[in-house]
Design an enzyme around this catalytic site. Structure first.
Site: not given
Length: 364
Positions: A142, A167
């Protein structure tokens, strides 16, 4: 090729599944269909590939009525024994690992599920790939791993060691774990740092989806940091095309890699990291204006302070992707959002406005 796609009921997994099936690969899709967001949307994606909701059961391969080369299995990545049984039986050539617990803000209040899915689940994938001689593991990282980095555009050659959400930390841990397995076991791994993927069949927790839904319903939208944010939005078709380019070419060791000047995106092991972004950051307020024009409605905006877990700007340096694969995303944000909102109207049966018109570019 016989390919396992984890997260195949998810947004990116759904489009990758269709792409590989249409070109003739044999695909097994895996997903646990959790309820982080509307499961009906996940089942609808599966139905698009011919998998009947009524026929889905845990740990059982369900056939597709549309693609004879596709089967789907509902399975938790955390179940190491059943995952390894699947690998042993199916003898995959490659794995596209897209399954993960998504969401930056959700990780603040629900940290445990991120460690279980994104760390323990990824470890089980790595172990299965090692033990069953997978030719190439491509996995989703990501853009959030860049965290506190301020040097723009974000380059895979930068250090990315200051995440601002759990995350992001789990995604960075995936990259580190993958490198260890590439180095120790000669397992080719490639991590893809996705930059704000959007488009039809997207995730309802993403800003573009929530903004569209609220504007259509005449409800206010919440905008953080007074709207002073930018994102490198990447259309789903471009992302999937990039994944396929990378998947087809297993990572190779970099022969001139130097430990004195270590490049974090390469290695003497078969390990690579790439950004997949549009290389064109869009200001959040311009982004909202494009949605307004497509919806033919003005947004009611509630401004809020900056959330500490949000990165203020993202911008992908994709030079390495272009150099290695002669590929770059091409879809302008106006085109991509227009396609998304057209799908949104069809899926949720929202009528087109009488004065619907072609949306012209903003700040282009």
């Amino acid at each position: 090729m016989k390919i396992l796609i984890t997260g195949s009921a998810g947004f990116i997994g759904h489009f990758l599944t269709r792409k590989l099936l249409e070109r003739g690969d044999e695909v097994v899709g895996l997903d646990n269909i959790n309820d982080y967001y509307d499961v009906n949307l996940k089942y609808a994606r599966l139905a698009e590939t011919g998998v009947d909701r009524a026929g889905i059961d845990w740990n059982t391969l369900s056939p597709s009525s549309k693609f004879p080369n596709y089967r789907f299995i509902r399975l938790n990545l955390e179940d190491k024994r059943k995952l390894h049984t699947l690998f042993k039986k199916e003898k995959f050539d490659m794995v596209a690992h897209l399954a993960a617990q998504a969401g930056v803000r959700y990780s603040i209040t629900n940290p445990d599920v991120y460690v279980q899915s994104n760390v323990a689940g990824f470890l089980n994938i790595l172990e299965a790939c090692r033990q069953f001689n997978i030719q190439h593991l491509v996995y989703a990282s990501s853009s959030s791993v860049y965290g506190l980095n301020e040097q723009m555009p974000f380059s895979v050659g930068q250090c990315a060691s200051h995440p601002v959400s759990l995350y992001a930390a789990t995604k960075k841990s995936n990259e580190l774990m993958a490198h260890a397995y590439s180095y120790l076991f000669n397992l080719p791994t490639t991590g893809l740092r996705f930059f704000t993927v959007y488009g039809p069949w997207g995730r309802p927790d993403m800003a573009y989806f929530m903004f569209t839904d609220s504007i259509m319903k005449n409800k206010p939208i919440t905008v953080y940091n007074e709207g002073m944010m930018k994102r490198d939005f990447t259309y789903i078709d471009d992302v999937v095309e990039g994944i396929v380019h990378v998947l087809d070419v297993p990572a190779q060791p970099k022969t001139n890699w130097s430990g004195l000047r270590p490049d974090p995106s390469t290695s003497p092991a078969p390990y690579r990291i790439y950004n997949i972004g549009n290389d064109n950051p869009v200001a959040l307020m311009d982004f909202i204006r494009i949605i307004e024009k497509n919806c033919d409605k003005k947004a009611q905006i509630i401004m809020k302070e900056h959330e500490r877990s949000d990165v203020l700007s993202t911008w992908a340096d994709i030079d390495q992707l272009v150099s290695d694969f002669d590929y770059k995303p091409v879809t302008p944000i106006q085109t991509g959002l227009s396609k998304f909102i057209k799908w949104f109207r069809e899926y949720y049966a929202v009528a087109e406005p009488e004065n619907a018109r072609l949306v012209m570019p903003v700040n282009e």
